[in-house]
Design a protein around this motif. Structure first.
Motif, PDB file in Angstrom:
ATOM      1  N   VAL A 125      -5.125   9.305  -0.607  1.00  0.00           N
ATOM      2  CA  VAL A 125      -5.061   9.202   0.854  1.00  0.00           C
ATOM      3  C   VAL A 125      -3.685   8.693   1.237  1.00  0.00           C
ATOM      4  CG1 VAL A 125      -7.535   8.831   1.136  1.00  0.00           C
ATOM      5  CG2 VAL A 125      -6.029   6.871   0.817  1.00  0.00           C
ATOM      6  N   CYS A 126      -3.275   8.929   2.473  1.00  0.00           N
ATOM      7  CA  CYS A 126      -1.943   8.555   2.921  1.00  0.00           C
ATOM      8  C   CYS A 126      -1.885   7.058   3.235  1.00  0.00           C
ATOM      9  CB  CYS A 126      -1.532   9.376   4.141  1.00  0.00           C
ATOM     10  SG  CYS A 126      -2.497   9.014   5.626  1.00  0.00           S
ATOM     11  N   THR A 127      -0.666   6.580   3.445  1.00  0.00           N
ATOM     12  CA  THR A 127      -0.448   5.152   3.711  1.00  0.00           C
ATOM     13  C   THR A 127      -1.177   4.699   4.972  1.00  0.00           C
ATOM     14  OG1 THR A 127       1.719   5.264   2.649  1.00  0.00           O
ATOM     15  CG2 THR A 127       1.304   3.394   4.114  1.00  0.00           C
ATOM     16  N   LYS A 128      -1.091   5.489   6.039  1.00  0.00           N
ATOM     17  CA  LYS A 128      -1.722   5.114   7.301  1.00  0.00           C
ATOM     18  C   LYS A 128      -3.229   4.971   7.140  1.00  0.00           C
ATOM     19  CE  LYS A 128      -2.104   6.457  12.173  1.00  0.00           C
ATOM     20  NZ  LYS A 128      -1.785   5.100  12.622  1.00  0.00           N
ATOM     21  N   THR A 129      -3.829   5.896   6.382  1.00  0.00           N
ATOM     22  CA  THR A 129      -5.269   5.817   6.156  1.00  0.00           C
ATOM     23  C   THR A 129      -5.634   4.536   5.422  1.00  0.00           C
ATOM     24  OG1 THR A 129      -5.509   8.221   6.123  1.00  0.00           O
ATOM     25  CG2 THR A 129      -7.236   6.942   5.056  1.00  0.00           C
TER      26      THR A 129
ATOM     27  N   LEU B 157       0.831  -1.208   0.000  1.00  0.00           N
ATOM     28  CA  LEU B 157       0.000   0.000   0.000  1.00  0.00           C
ATOM     29  C   LEU B 157       0.865   1.258   0.000  1.00  0.00           C
ATOM     30  CD1 LEU B 157      -2.850  -1.004   2.487  1.00  0.00           C
ATOM     31  CD2 LEU B 157      -2.746  -1.287   0.013  1.00  0.00           C
ATOM     32  N   ASP B 158       1.979   1.213   0.716  1.00  0.00           N
ATOM     33  CA  ASP B 158       2.861   2.382   0.782  1.00  0.00           C
ATOM     34  C   ASP B 158       3.495   2.661  -0.572  1.00  0.00           C
ATOM     35  OD1 ASP B 158       4.427   4.386   2.506  1.00  0.00           O
ATOM     36  OD2 ASP B 158       6.008   3.290   1.463  1.00  0.00           O
ATOM     37  N   VAL B 159       3.881   1.614  -1.292  1.00  0.00           N
ATOM     38  CA  VAL B 159       4.462   1.807  -2.623  1.00  0.00           C
ATOM     39  C   VAL B 159       3.434   2.440  -3.558  1.00  0.00           C
ATOM     40  CG1 VAL B 159       5.279   0.581  -4.670  1.00  0.00           C
ATOM     41  CG2 VAL B 159       6.205   0.015  -2.426  1.00  0.00           C
ATOM     42  N   CYS B 160       2.188   2.029  -3.448  1.00  0.00           N
ATOM     43  CA  CYS B 160       1.132   2.612  -4.281  1.00  0.00           C
ATOM     44  C   CYS B 160       1.008   4.113  -4.033  1.00  0.00           C
ATOM     45  CB  CYS B 160      -0.203   1.926  -4.008  1.00  0.00           C
ATOM     46  SG  CYS B 160      -0.276   0.186  -4.508  1.00  0.00           S
TER      47      CYS B 160
END
Length: 351
Positions: A134-138, A115-118
């Motif tokens: 949206v951010c990675t944490k979300t 998800l973070d790479v996306c």
């Protein structure tokens, strides 16, 4: 005897706080006594507009001109307030980012991206407007809440746990120079050309093909080579192929290689005859080769544990490595290992 630990005077309501049940009861009684809005506001320490809004909430709508006008009810005002509070929550951001969410789901399922790479790739290449991302944490929070069309099993990195770092056993003999002799510049990750190596197996029982893996510590460029078996002869043959590919530049590309103490690396020290420095990690200390262990875990997305590597051709294994090298990385500023390693080779051959 007087007790000094208790008080009977209630604290004064602070301005800015929401009205409570007592304030609503006071408004109801003061309104019946004919107090004006400002007089009521002064009594309960709030603004006149707060009193007006509360009166509107707690007063039913008049349905006809006959009979008495409806009066304010503290009970009704509290009920309307609670209903409004239930609907006042902030809506999920993903509801306004449908295109981005659909793209993320597709990348996770087809490219096996995290998800973070996306998020990092989309922002780096400006594929979507910033307010539509949206951010990675979300994303991880929405995944955990079940609001994404993905399951946690489709994001395997989320299920992994950090392994404890245990000190290696000292009784096992190293097959060459210890990692303790490795220059400090390797740990600093500022110079390209220092690699970590290991093998990835399929089925534990029986003799079959395995994958020899090498990863460069700075660029994260990953090499995966299918070899006939988990033995030193197969490993050396694969290294000779790499030597033939890079020729005189081999020692510049592979300045050092750090590997473990597996039996397949019994003769790996002979690679030093080609100009590279070879170091061996302490026994049972895989955490001393973190980059390689991390990438071997990523390779398991294509070759699951327990699945025979005989099912995959050498071309399949090379393709898996190419896909990993074309994947953006957070540590690289969301650039790809392929881009950075190709730039290194260009500068090396230009020199």
């Amino acid at each position: 005897m007087d007790c000094h630990d208790y008080i009977t005077v209630e604290p004064e309501r602070k301005r800015g706080q929401h009205l409570g049940q007592e304030e609503r009861g006071a408004i109801q009684q003061l309104r019946k006594l004919g107090y004006s809005l400002r007089a009521i506001a002064t009594k309960i320490n709030c603004s006149a507009s707060t009193v007006l809004n509360e009166l509107r909430r707690g007063t039913p709508t008049r349905k006809s001109s006959r009979g008495r006008a409806p009066e304010y009810s503290a009970k009704r005002g509290l009920a309307v307030y609670k209903a409004n509070r239930m609907q006042s929550r902030r809506h999920h951001r993903i509801l306004y980012c449908a295109d981005f969410i659909n793209w993320v789901v597709d990348q996770v399922r087809t490219q096996k991206w995290s998800l973070d790479v996306c998020v990092g790739h989309a922002r780096l290449h400006r594929q979507f407007a910033e307010n539509n991302i949206v951010c990675t944490k979300t994303l991880y929070n929405e995944l955990a809440a079940g609001n994404l069309p993905l399951s946690v099993f489709e994001v395997p990195e989320l299920l992994k746990r950090r392994a404890s770092r245990k000190r290696g056993r000292e009784h096992k003999r190293l097959k060459g120079r210890s990692i303790d002799e490795r220059p400090a510049i390797v740990d600093e990750r500022v110079e390209i050309g220092h690699w970590e190596a290991d093998t990835v197996i399929g089925c534990k029982s029986g003799k079959e093909a395995v994958v020899l893996t090498l990863v460069e510590r700075v660029t994260n460029n990953y090499l995966a080579i299918r070899i006939p078996g988990k033995n030193s002869e197969s490993v050396i043959e694969a290294m000779e192929e790499l030597r033939a590919e890079y020729g005189d530049r081999f020692s510049s590309v592979f300045k050092s290689i750090t590997t473990d103490n597996g039996s397949e690396f019994e003769k790996f020290s002979t690679v030093e005859n080609w100009g590279s420095s070879i170091y061996f990690a302490h026994p049972y200390s895989s955490w001393e080769r973190p980059v390689n262990e991390r990438h071997n875990g990523l390779l398991r997305q294509y070759i699951p544990k327990g699945v025979s590597i005989e099912k995959y051709t050498p071309a399949d294994v090379l393709r898996f490595a190419d896909e990993l090298n074309s994947r953006s990385r957070k540590r690289l500023g969301y650039q790809t290992p392929e881009e950075l390693f190709d730039a290194f080779l260009d500068s090396l051959y230009a020199a």
